[in-house]
Design an enzyme around this catalytic site. Structure first.
Site, PDB file in Angstrom:
ATOM      1  N   GLY A  12     -25.245 -49.628 -78.592  1.00 36.97           N
ATOM      2  CA  GLY A  12     -25.232 -49.320 -77.161  1.00 36.97           C
ATOM      3  C   GLY A  12     -25.416 -50.598 -76.474  1.00 36.97           C
ATOM      4  N   ASN A  14     -23.139 -51.975 -74.474  1.00 40.90           N
ATOM      5  CA  ASN A  14     -22.321 -51.505 -73.363  1.00 40.90           C
ATOM      6  C   ASN A  14     -23.260 -50.673 -72.388  1.00 40.90           C
ATOM      7  OD1 ASN A  14     -19.411 -52.913 -72.938  1.00 40.90           O
ATOM      8  ND2 ASN A  14     -19.744 -52.262 -75.233  1.00 40.90           N
ATOM      9  N   LEU A  91     -17.329 -43.754 -80.897  1.00 41.64           N
ATOM     10  CA  LEU A  91     -16.346 -43.910 -82.045  1.00 41.64           C
ATOM     11  C   LEU A  91     -16.139 -42.492 -82.839  1.00 41.64           C
ATOM     12  CD1 LEU A  91     -17.777 -47.104 -83.367  1.00 41.64           C
ATOM     13  CD2 LEU A  91     -16.378 -46.946 -81.350  1.00 41.64           C
ATOM     14  N   ASN A 108     -12.991 -45.261 -70.831  1.00 39.77           N
ATOM     15  CA  ASN A 108     -13.252 -45.939 -72.097  1.00 39.77           C
ATOM     16  C   ASN A 108     -13.412 -47.136 -72.026  1.00 39.77           C
ATOM     17  OD1 ASN A 108     -13.744 -45.667 -74.977  1.00 39.77           O
ATOM     18  ND2 ASN A 108     -11.514 -46.321 -75.429  1.00 39.77           N
ATOM     19  N   HIS A 110     -12.277 -50.465 -74.522  1.00 41.56           N
ATOM     20  CA  HIS A 110     -11.776 -50.762 -75.666  1.00 41.56           C
ATOM     21  C   HIS A 110     -11.596 -52.294 -75.945  1.00 41.56           C
ATOM     22  CE1 HIS A 110      -9.145 -50.074 -79.035  1.00 41.56           C
ATOM     23  NE2 HIS A 110      -8.420 -51.270 -78.746  1.00 41.56           N
ATOM     24  N   GLU A 181     -15.934 -57.215 -72.084  1.00 36.84           N
ATOM     25  CA  GLU A 181     -16.387 -55.655 -72.320  1.00 36.84           C
ATOM     26  C   GLU A 181     -17.692 -55.460 -71.218  1.00 36.84           C
ATOM     27  OE1 GLU A 181     -17.060 -53.556 -75.842  1.00 36.84           O
ATOM     28  OE2 GLU A 181     -15.970 -55.072 -76.956  1.00 36.84           O
TER      29      GLU A 181
HETATM   30  C1  GAR Z   1     -17.579 -52.060 -78.596  1.00 35.83           C
HETATM   31  O1  GAR Z   1     -17.339 -53.126 -78.735  1.00 35.83           O
HETATM   32  C2  GAR Z   1     -16.708 -50.938 -77.865  1.00 35.83           C
HETATM   33  O2  GAR Z   1     -15.575 -51.776 -77.237  1.00 35.83           O
HETATM   34  C3  GAR Z   1     -16.027 -50.479 -79.322  1.00 35.83           C
HETATM   35  O3  GAR Z   1     -17.213 -50.212 -79.866  1.00 35.83           O
HETATM   36  C4  GAR Z   1     -18.433 -51.273 -79.598  1.00 35.83           C
HETATM   37  C5  GAR Z   1     -19.603 -50.593 -79.441  1.00 35.83           C
HETATM   38  O4  GAR Z   1     -20.480 -51.624 -79.151  1.00 35.83           O
HETATM   39  N1  GAR Z   1     -15.256 -49.244 -78.789  1.00 35.83           N
HETATM   40  C6  GAR Z   1     -14.265 -49.037 -79.550  1.00 35.83           C
HETATM   41  O5  GAR Z   1     -13.819 -49.497 -80.412  1.00 35.83           O
HETATM   42  C7  GAR Z   1     -13.495 -47.631 -79.010  1.00 35.83           C
HETATM   43  N2  GAR Z   1     -12.172 -47.618 -79.792  1.00 35.83           N
HETATM   44  P1  GAR Z   1     -21.980 -51.254 -78.367  1.00 35.83           P
HETATM   45  O6  GAR Z   1     -22.494 -49.736 -78.936  1.00 35.83           O
HETATM   46  O7  GAR Z   1     -22.873 -52.299 -78.534  1.00 35.83           O
HETATM   47  O8  GAR Z   1     -21.607 -50.878 -76.867  1.00 35.83           O
END
Ligand code: GAR
Length: 220
Positions: A12, A14, A91, A108, A110, A181
């Site tokens: 989490g 992001n 995911l 989203n 990515h 991101e």
């Molecule tokens: C992030 O890097 C996000 O971009 C990716 O999962 C990670 C989650 O990190 N998402 C994908 O790959 C979607 N296709 P977080 O839980 O620390 O935010």
């Protein structure tokens, strides 16, 4: 105020940037109302609770198929009057019913420059592994609307990040998060909440702050 529901599956970071943006007042006209995880016990839920945001787990493994799971998500989000759904490291695959329930209202993040390194199987660390295996010198992140094509929805913001000699997938993932991101996700969410995004023929147009909403193809 635009009511935001954030969907997560892991750490989490992001989500944390969205919470921080809300606290700093840079998530203009938006309010995170609920955080929903596809897994139990993930740290993202702790981050939400600490910020005083409702946090719940709807575990994918408790539902027989993707459509029934998506229906449960839709129900939880609609019950709370959610206007914008943000997939922040969510995911889990959702059904077409989910996209239809929130047309151009699911955003989203990515971890690559779409349309490269997107689609089925490209999630989390796998994206960075594929980037390194292909030897591209620039990668980055993309904030986009979600449509029925996996990672194929209208692009809102992108930011490029350098791939460096000796990078491991983990090192590259960290750089992409820090430099791309964590910046473009809160920006894209704020643009949506300010009503500055329009989608025409799969293309996102961003209005300047203060510019009046487009009508009949012209900006007024
Ligand atoms: C992030 O890097 C996000 O971009 C990716 O999962 C990670 C989650 O990190 N998402 C994908 O790959 C979607 N296709 P977080 O839980 O620390 O935010």
């Amino acid at each position: 105020m635009v009511k935001i529901g954030v969907l997560v599956s892991g750490g989490g970071t992001n989500l944390q940037k969205l919470i921080d943006a809300q606290a700093a007042g840079t998530l203009k006209n938006g309010e995170i109302s609920v955080v929903i995880s596809s897994k139990d016990g993930v740290f993202a839920l702790e981050r939400a609770k600490k910020a005083g945001i409702e946090a719940l787990a709807l575990c994918r493994k408790d539902y027989p198929d993707v459509d029934i799971y998506s229906a449960a998500l839709i129900d939880a989000l609609k019950k709370r009057g959610i206007d914008l759904v943000v997939l922040a490291g969510f995911l889990t695959i959702t059904g077409e019913n989910f996209v239809r329930a929130f047309p151009n209202r699911i955003l989203n993040i990515h971890p690559a420059l779409l349309p490269s390194f997107g689609g089925k199987g490209y999630y989390g660390l796998h994206v960075h592994e594929a980037v390194l295996a292909r030897g591209v010198k620039l990668t980055g992140a993309t904030a986009h609307f979600v449509n029925e094509i996996c990672d194929g929805g209208p692009i809102i913001l992108q930011k490029a990040v350098e791939v460096k000699e000796g990078d491991t997938p983990e090192v590259l993932q960290k750089r992409v998060m820090e430099e791309a991101e964590w910046q473009i996700l809160p920006q894209a969410v704020s643009l949506f909440c300010e009503g500055r995004l329009t989608v025409e023929n799969n293309i996102v147009h961003i209005r300047e702050a203060g510019e009046v909403k487009k009508r009949g193809g012209k900006i007024e």
